[in-house]
Write a protein that holds these residues in place. Structure first.
Motif, PDB file in Angstrom:
ATOM      1  N   SER A  85      39.549  39.420  31.364  1.00 35.84           N
ATOM      2  CA  SER A  85      39.654  40.805  31.829  1.00 35.84           C
ATOM      3  C   SER A  85      39.017  41.089  33.175  1.00 35.84           C
ATOM      4  CB  SER A  85      39.048  41.749  30.782  1.00 35.84           C
ATOM      5  OG  SER A  85      37.662  41.511  30.650  1.00 35.84           O
ATOM      6  N   ALA A  86      38.245  40.149  33.694  1.00 35.61           N
ATOM      7  CA  ALA A  86      37.493  40.472  34.904  1.00 35.61           C
ATOM      8  C   ALA A  86      37.771  39.552  36.079  1.00 35.61           C
ATOM      9  CB  ALA A  86      35.990  40.442  34.584  1.00 35.61           C
ATOM     10  N   MET A  87      38.521  38.499  35.875  1.00 35.12           N
ATOM     11  CA  MET A  87      38.696  37.517  36.937  1.00 35.12           C
ATOM     12  C   MET A  87      40.155  37.367  37.342  1.00 35.12           C
ATOM     13  SD  MET A  87      35.768  36.106  37.682  1.00 35.12           S
ATOM     14  CE  MET A  87      34.214  35.555  37.051  1.00 35.12           C
ATOM     15  N   GLU A  88      40.344  37.142  38.637  1.00 37.73           N
ATOM     16  CA  GLU A  88      41.667  36.851  39.176  1.00 37.73           C
ATOM     17  C   GLU A  88      41.552  35.563  39.977  1.00 37.73           C
ATOM     18  OE1 GLU A  88      44.597  38.584  42.630  1.00 37.73           O
ATOM     19  OE2 GLU A  88      43.430  40.015  41.476  1.00 37.73           O
ATOM     20  N   LEU A  89      42.463  34.608  39.719  1.00 38.15           N
ATOM     21  CA  LEU A  89      42.459  33.354  40.449  1.00 38.15           C
ATOM     22  C   LEU A  89      43.054  33.568  41.827  1.00 38.15           C
ATOM     23  CD1 LEU A  89      41.935  30.289  40.454  1.00 38.15           C
ATOM     24  CD2 LEU A  89      44.272  29.998  39.614  1.00 38.15           C
ATOM     25  N   ARG A  90      42.361  33.108  42.851  1.00 41.15           N
ATOM     26  CA  ARG A  90      42.833  33.204  44.240  1.00 41.15           C
ATOM     27  C   ARG A  90      42.835  31.809  44.833  1.00 41.15           C
ATOM     28  NH1 ARG A  90      40.918  37.951  47.026  1.00 41.15           N
ATOM     29  NH2 ARG A  90      42.397  37.231  48.583  1.00 41.15           N
ATOM     30  N   GLU A  91      43.822  31.518  45.664  1.00 36.86           N
ATOM     31  CA  GLU A  91      43.929  30.210  46.300  1.00 36.86           C
ATOM     32  C   GLU A  91      44.078  30.378  47.803  1.00 36.86           C
ATOM     33  OE1 GLU A  91      45.876  27.510  42.808  1.00 36.86           O
ATOM     34  OE2 GLU A  91      47.293  28.653  44.049  1.00 36.86           O
TER      35      GLU A  91
END
Length: 169
Positions: free
Chosen positions: A24-30
């Motif tokens: 619920s709190a994290m978004e993967l970024r590349e």
């Protein structure tokens, strides 16, 4: 999630806490090598956990050009001071290799803190240690402290801890 996370702060969470944070709190970024992850002076609305890769930390500090002041690697956390203080970002972070990182926005952080008070305590302890490490490195009078004196300072109770102990006695 297989095994322990590559980020020490996340590794100290229980399985339930970690699952809630990741879901619920994290978004993967590349990012590709050379891409800017965050810009010095920009608003700080998120903190980041590097799960893979390396990045350079650059500061202008009112000079004509930027200077690399630190490096970040897998397992490092950054952006937490701007996130918590609301101040602008203190540095530009640039990917030195392909970087994967988890982003935790302020709103998600507060939601997790409300659900899991222990997570807030862990983050608070981490932030206190980071602030002290920055002070020991950058404030001339604190740089002169011996390792024993630094340990004693780290062990000193915070004002909020002292007040809560006094209030209950």
């Amino acid at each position: 999630v297989s095994g322990q996370p590559a980020v020490p702060l996340l590794s100290s969470l229980t399985k339930e806490e970690l699952q809630a944070v990741l879901a619920s709190a994290m978004e993967l970024r590349e990012f590709a090598a050379g891409e800017v992850l965050v810009d010095e002076g920009a608003p700080g609305a998120s903190m980041f956990f590097i799960t893979e890769g390396e990045a350079g930390v650059w500061r202008r500090w009112g000079t004509d050009g930027a200077h690399e002041v630190d490096q970040l690697v897998t397992g490092d956390l950054f952006g937490e001071l701007a996130l918590v203080s609301g101040a602008p970002r203190l540095a530009t972070v640039v990917a030195k290799s392909e970087v994967q990182m988890l982003e935790m926005p302020r709103e998600a952080m507060h939601e997790i803190f409300g659900r899991f008070p222990r997570v807030r305590m862990l983050v608070d302890a981490f932030l206190r240690e980071r602030l002290l490490a920055n002070a020991f490195r950058s404030v001339p009078i604190l740089r002169a402290l011996s390792e024993d004196e630094r340990r004693a300072e780290r062990a000193r109770p915070r004002k909020a801890e002292t007040n809560s102990k006094t209030a209950t006695t």
